[in-house]
Scaffold this active site. Structure first.
Site, PDB file in Angstrom:
ATOM      1  N   GLU A   3     -49.742  74.204 -16.844  1.00 27.20           N
ATOM      2  CA  GLU A   3     -50.821  73.819 -15.924  1.00 27.20           C
ATOM      3  C   GLU A   3     -50.890  74.777 -14.739  1.00 27.20           C
ATOM      4  OE1 GLU A   3     -49.534  69.753 -15.622  1.00 27.20           O
ATOM      5  OE2 GLU A   3     -50.099  69.470 -17.705  1.00 27.20           O
ATOM      6  N   GLY A  59     -49.838  66.224 -23.119  1.00 23.65           N
ATOM      7  CA  GLY A  59     -50.801  65.193 -22.731  1.00 23.65           C
ATOM      8  C   GLY A  59     -51.808  64.844 -23.810  1.00 23.65           C
ATOM      9  N   HIS A 116     -45.031  76.274 -15.554  1.00 20.25           N
ATOM     10  CA  HIS A 116     -45.641  75.213 -16.357  1.00 20.25           C
ATOM     11  C   HIS A 116     -47.037  75.669 -16.792  1.00 20.25           C
ATOM     12  CE1 HIS A 116     -47.365  71.391 -17.536  1.00 20.25           C
ATOM     13  NE2 HIS A 116     -46.117  70.953 -17.653  1.00 20.25           N
ATOM     14  N   ASN A 146     -41.317  65.069 -15.460  1.00 19.16           N
ATOM     15  CA  ASN A 146     -42.283  65.790 -14.632  1.00 19.16           C
ATOM     16  C   ASN A 146     -43.418  64.820 -14.318  1.00 19.16           C
ATOM     17  OD1 ASN A 146     -44.158  67.445 -13.462  1.00 19.16           O
ATOM     18  ND2 ASN A 146     -44.492  68.739 -15.271  1.00 19.16           N
ATOM     19  N   LYS A 175     -45.830  65.191 -12.384  1.00 16.43           N
ATOM     20  CA  LYS A 175     -47.091  65.886 -12.071  1.00 16.43           C
ATOM     21  C   LYS A 175     -47.700  65.289 -10.800  1.00 16.43           C
ATOM     22  CE  LYS A 175     -47.390  67.144 -16.881  1.00 16.43           C
ATOM     23  NZ  LYS A 175     -48.194  67.439 -18.069  1.00 16.43           N
ATOM     24  N   GLU A 186     -42.837  74.200 -24.194  1.00 21.17           N
ATOM     25  CA  GLU A 186     -43.894  73.196 -24.145  1.00 21.17           C
ATOM     26  C   GLU A 186     -45.168  73.762 -24.769  1.00 21.17           C
ATOM     27  OE1 GLU A 186     -42.956  70.165 -20.763  1.00 21.17           O
ATOM     28  OE2 GLU A 186     -44.305  71.690 -20.021  1.00 21.17           O
TER      29      GLU A 186
HETATM   30  P1  13P Z   1     -46.652  65.085 -21.632  1.00 18.38           P
HETATM   31  O1  13P Z   1     -45.302  64.530 -21.919  1.00 18.38           O
HETATM   32  O2  13P Z   1     -47.544  64.149 -20.863  1.00 18.38           O
HETATM   33  O3  13P Z   1     -47.319  65.631 -22.879  1.00 18.38           O
HETATM   34  O4  13P Z   1     -46.456  66.338 -20.656  1.00 18.38           O
HETATM   35  C1  13P Z   1     -45.487  67.267 -20.973  1.00 18.38           C
HETATM   36  C2  13P Z   1     -45.316  68.151 -19.826  1.00 18.38           C
HETATM   37  O5  13P Z   1     -46.220  68.892 -19.452  1.00 18.38           O
HETATM   38  C3  13P Z   1     -44.031  68.094 -19.088  1.00 18.38           C
HETATM   39  O6  13P Z   1     -43.904  69.144 -18.212  1.00 18.38           O
END
Ligand code: 13P
Length: 255
Positions: free
Chosen positions: A100, A176, A98, A9, A11, A170
């Protein structure tokens, strides 16, 4: 069908040139005939999807996914991108729910259920994300929360529908942050999710669904996480932007 999957991903990262370079580096590392490897799904930003589909089309290990889609098919929804549009350019997967999107765009269960329906109606495979915040985990309410997220967005589906879903657990506190769930924490939650699906749809259906782990997956921890009985690979954020690291993570997903 339950299979090992490693999805990146990206982003809201990378220019167009950088995105093509990253994909090209991965394509030249993993030839079509390399075995055994997991399914690799690249989820770049919307403007790069069509070219990414084109770039990867001769290597069946690779598929392309979007990071979101509208619950609507067409119409006056300025700025939105719909599932039929994604299908028309050869996208195969779409990340939905997700954290976010939940946190910054207010997306919740009923809306996500509609997005799941829109994706399935257009033969896109939803990668449905669920996961608890730190406060919820500290309260030891993570199992109930994740079960209700799965229920709200997916349990209206018939068995043939849910079999087409990929789930990604997740935990928000691990995204992150560099704080990965331990393999034991991941396995426990994946088993909870699978059991919950089995309770509604039966064991055979639950066993047929890929459940990925996401949250600070990196080259050092991927192998242990992916080795857990109920972890079928990963949804990788930051580390999927670095070709060498992502290559190692993909290799960790080999059976
Ligand atoms: P990270 O691997 O940067 O922690 O992000 C995970 C994520 O949100 C994948 O969708």
């Amino acid at each position: 069908m339950r299979q090992k999957i490693v999805a990146g991903n990206w982003k809201m990262n990378k220019t167009y040139e950088e995105a093509l370079q990253l994909a090209s580096a991965l394509l030249s590392t993993f030839e079509q005939h390399d075995t055994p490897l997991p399914k690799i799904i690249l989820c770049p930003p919307f403007p790069y999807l069509a070219d990414m589909v084109n770039l990867t089309k001769n290597n069946s290990r690779f598929s392309v996914g979007a990071q979101n889609c509208s619950e609507h098919q067409w119409g006056a929804y300025t700025g939105e991108v719909s599932a039929p549009m994604l299908k028309s350019i050869g996208v195969k997967y779409v990340i939905l729910g997700h954290s976010e999107r939940r946190q910054y765009f207010g997306e919740e269960g009923p809306l996500l259920a509609q997005k799941v329906d829109a994706a399935l109606a257009n033969n896109l495979t939803p990668i449905f994300c669920c996961g608890e915040s730190l406060i919820v985990r500290e309260d030891n309410k993570q199992n109930d929360l994740v079960k209700s997220q799965v229920e709200e967005a997916l349990f209206h589906l018939p068995a043939e529908g849910i079999k087409k879903i990929v789930i990604a657990y997740e935990p928000v506190w691990a995204i992150g942050t560099g704080k990965t769930a331990t393999a034991q924490q991941a396995q426990e939650m994946h088993a909870v999710i699978r059991k919950h699906i089995a309770g509604r749809y039966g064991k055979e259906t639950a066993e047929s669904i890929s459940v990925l782990y996401g949250g600070s997956v990196n080259a050092a921890n991927a192998k242990e996480l992916f080795a857990c009985a109920d972890v079928d690979g990963g949804l990788v954020g930051g580390a999927s932007l670095k070709p060498n690291e992502f290559v190692e993570i993909i290799r960790a997903g080999s059976n």
